[in-house]
Design a protein around this motif. Sequence first.
Motif, mmCIF file in Angstrom:
data_model
loop_
_atom_site.group_PDB
_atom_site.id
_atom_site.type_symbol
_atom_site.label_atom_id
_atom_site.label_comp_id
_atom_site.label_asym_id
_atom_site.label_seq_id
_atom_site.Cartn_x
_atom_site.Cartn_y
_atom_site.Cartn_z
ATOM 1 N N MET A 1 0.876 -1.071 -0.232
ATOM 2 C CA MET A 1 0.097 -0.160 -0.587
ATOM 3 C C MET A 1 1.324 1.117 -0.654
ATOM 4 S SD MET A 1 -3.245 1.392 2.507
ATOM 5 C CE MET A 1 -3.382 -0.077 3.113
ATOM 6 N N ALA A 2 0.965 2.044 -0.911
ATOM 7 C CA ALA A 2 1.247 3.644 -0.916
ATOM 8 C C ALA A 2 -0.107 4.370 -0.174
ATOM 9 C CB ALA A 2 2.177 3.817 -2.214
ATOM 10 N N ILE A 3 0.815 5.059 0.757
ATOM 11 C CA ILE A 3 0.001 5.982 1.199
ATOM 12 C C ILE A 3 0.401 8.058 0.938
ATOM 13 C CG2 ILE A 3 -0.542 7.495 3.319
ATOM 14 C CD1 ILE A 3 -0.806 4.562 4.056
ATOM 15 N N LYS A 4 0.451 9.132 0.383
ATOM 16 C CA LYS A 4 0.539 10.505 0.471
ATOM 17 C C LYS A 4 -0.154 11.439 0.122
ATOM 18 C CE LYS A 4 2.298 13.243 -3.911
ATOM 19 N NZ LYS A 4 2.417 13.503 -4.830
ATOM 20 N N ILE A 5 0.560 12.539 1.499
ATOM 21 C CA ILE A 5 -0.190 12.798 2.537
ATOM 22 C C ILE A 5 -0.025 14.392 2.233
ATOM 23 C CG2 ILE A 5 -0.296 13.840 4.680
ATOM 24 C CD1 ILE A 5 -0.481 10.965 5.492
ATOM 25 N N ASP A 6 -0.930 15.551 1.604
ATOM 26 C CA ASP A 6 -0.817 16.669 1.204
ATOM 27 C C ASP A 6 -0.239 17.118 2.467
ATOM 28 O OD1 ASP A 6 -0.327 19.036 -0.094
ATOM 29 O OD2 ASP A 6 -2.822 19.028 -0.246
ATOM 30 N N ASN A 7 1.046 17.857 2.238
ATOM 31 C CA ASN A 7 1.013 18.866 3.049
ATOM 32 C C ASN A 7 1.770 20.584 2.403
ATOM 33 O OD1 ASN A 7 1.519 17.555 5.548
ATOM 34 N ND2 ASN A 7 3.036 16.380 5.407
ATOM 35 N N GLU A 8 0.850 20.872 1.744
ATOM 36 C CA GLU A 8 1.501 21.757 1.322
ATOM 37 C C GLU A 8 1.432 22.952 1.872
ATOM 38 O OE1 GLU A 8 -0.911 24.717 -1.975
ATOM 39 O OE2 GLU A 8 -1.822 22.924 -1.214
ATOM 40 N N TYR A 9 0.961 23.109 3.683
ATOM 41 C CA TYR A 9 0.423 23.843 4.201
ATOM 42 C C TYR A 9 1.344 23.934 5.550
ATOM 43 C CZ TYR A 9 -2.609 25.681 0.640
ATOM 44 O OH TYR A 9 -3.504 25.973 -0.120
ATOM 45 N N ASN A 10 2.075 22.698 5.285
ATOM 46 C CA ASN A 10 3.113 22.398 6.613
ATOM 47 C C ASN A 10 2.067 22.389 7.882
ATOM 48 O OD1 ASN A 10 5.413 23.097 5.175
ATOM 49 N ND2 ASN A 10 5.669 24.540 5.122
ATOM 50 N N ASN A 11 0.918 21.416 7.512
ATOM 51 C CA ASN A 11 -0.005 21.336 8.423
ATOM 52 C C ASN A 11 0.360 19.384 8.250
ATOM 53 O OD1 ASN A 11 -1.561 23.466 8.707
ATOM 54 N ND2 ASN A 11 -2.648 22.361 7.237
ATOM 55 N N TYR A 12 0.482 18.584 10.161
ATOM 56 C CA TYR A 12 0.811 17.383 10.096
ATOM 57 C C TYR A 12 -0.374 17.025 10.847
ATOM 58 C CZ TYR A 12 5.062 18.812 7.843
ATOM 59 O OH TYR A 12 5.502 19.913 6.975
ATOM 60 N N PHE A 13 -1.600 16.907 11.358
ATOM 61 C CA PHE A 13 -3.050 16.303 11.437
ATOM 62 C C PHE A 13 -2.866 14.916 11.458
ATOM 63 C CE2 PHE A 13 -3.824 21.215 11.241
ATOM 64 C CZ PHE A 13 -4.585 21.523 12.477
ATOM 65 N N ILE A 14 -2.345 14.696 10.285
ATOM 66 C CA ILE A 14 -2.555 13.298 10.529
ATOM 67 C C ILE A 14 -1.126 12.593 9.538
ATOM 68 C CG2 ILE A 14 -3.906 14.045 7.732
ATOM 69 C CD1 ILE A 14 -5.552 11.162 8.655
ATOM 70 N N GLY A 15 -1.411 11.081 10.055
ATOM 71 C CA GLY A 15 0.282 10.642 9.064
ATOM 72 C C GLY A 15 0.169 9.323 8.572
ATOM 73 N N ASP A 16 0.942 8.896 8.159
ATOM 74 C CA ASP A 16 1.109 7.152 7.494
ATOM 75 C C ASP A 16 -0.153 6.183 8.254
ATOM 76 O OD1 ASP A 16 2.229 8.323 6.129
ATOM 77 O OD2 ASP A 16 3.732 6.477 5.224
ATOM 78 N N LYS A 17 0.216 6.089 9.628
ATOM 79 C CA LYS A 17 -0.166 5.320 10.861
ATOM 80 C C LYS A 17 -1.944 5.561 11.026
ATOM 81 C CE LYS A 17 -0.097 4.158 15.355
ATOM 82 N NZ LYS A 17 -1.417 4.094 15.451
#
Length: 215
Positions: A1-17
């Motif tokens: 499984m490949a997960i990509k999270i958009d961090n365009e605005y440097n928010n880190y509310f949710i991660g791969d886990k």
Amino acid sequence: MAIKIDNEYNNYFIGDKEVKDLLTRDGERKIEGVSNKNIDLKNLEKRIESNKFVEDADVYRGLDGNIHVQVKQNRPIARIIRPDQDVYLDVEGQILPLSDRYTARVIPITKSALLKPLNQEFFQDSVGQNYLSLLQFIENDEFWKAQLAQMHIDGKGKVSFLPQVGDHTIEFGRPGNAEQKFKKLMIFYKEVLPVMGWDKYKRVNVEFEDQIICE
């Protein structure tokens, strides 16, 4: 499984886990090793989008046969200070909870007890949308986002700001005409303060058209 999270605005509310936990319902549902035809991709998207900090999720099968997950996060633009529990306001005027994982660097808002609650309904109606537009303007302006330390709405709905630098209160008035008011305020910052000094004035009013009041 490949997960990509958009961090365009440097928010880190949710991660791969967190995404994997949503997909598997905290490990109750297996995905790895399950036949692709037995995986409901739309249902997986809904699971991820159930998280308040997710604006949009896209789950699809790649050419490699793997499940690919793309997540776009919500973008908080303000923190509403409440007696019970603070909340975030996102760019669309939705209310978001605070997060144990990450604290967004956004402007805090306080209000008069006479003003109705700053909830989702407030920011969705025609009056409240003016405040949302003001906050969107600040969020998108690098200088004002850095300089404005706090926003207050009084019982009449007028806005004031406390700055990061300087000992003055900025009296903004109603939230409309933000661009013109901030242009006047920039004149004060560029032409008046360097000459008169940062501690000269206690209040700066840009509420009225074609004038700046400094006292």
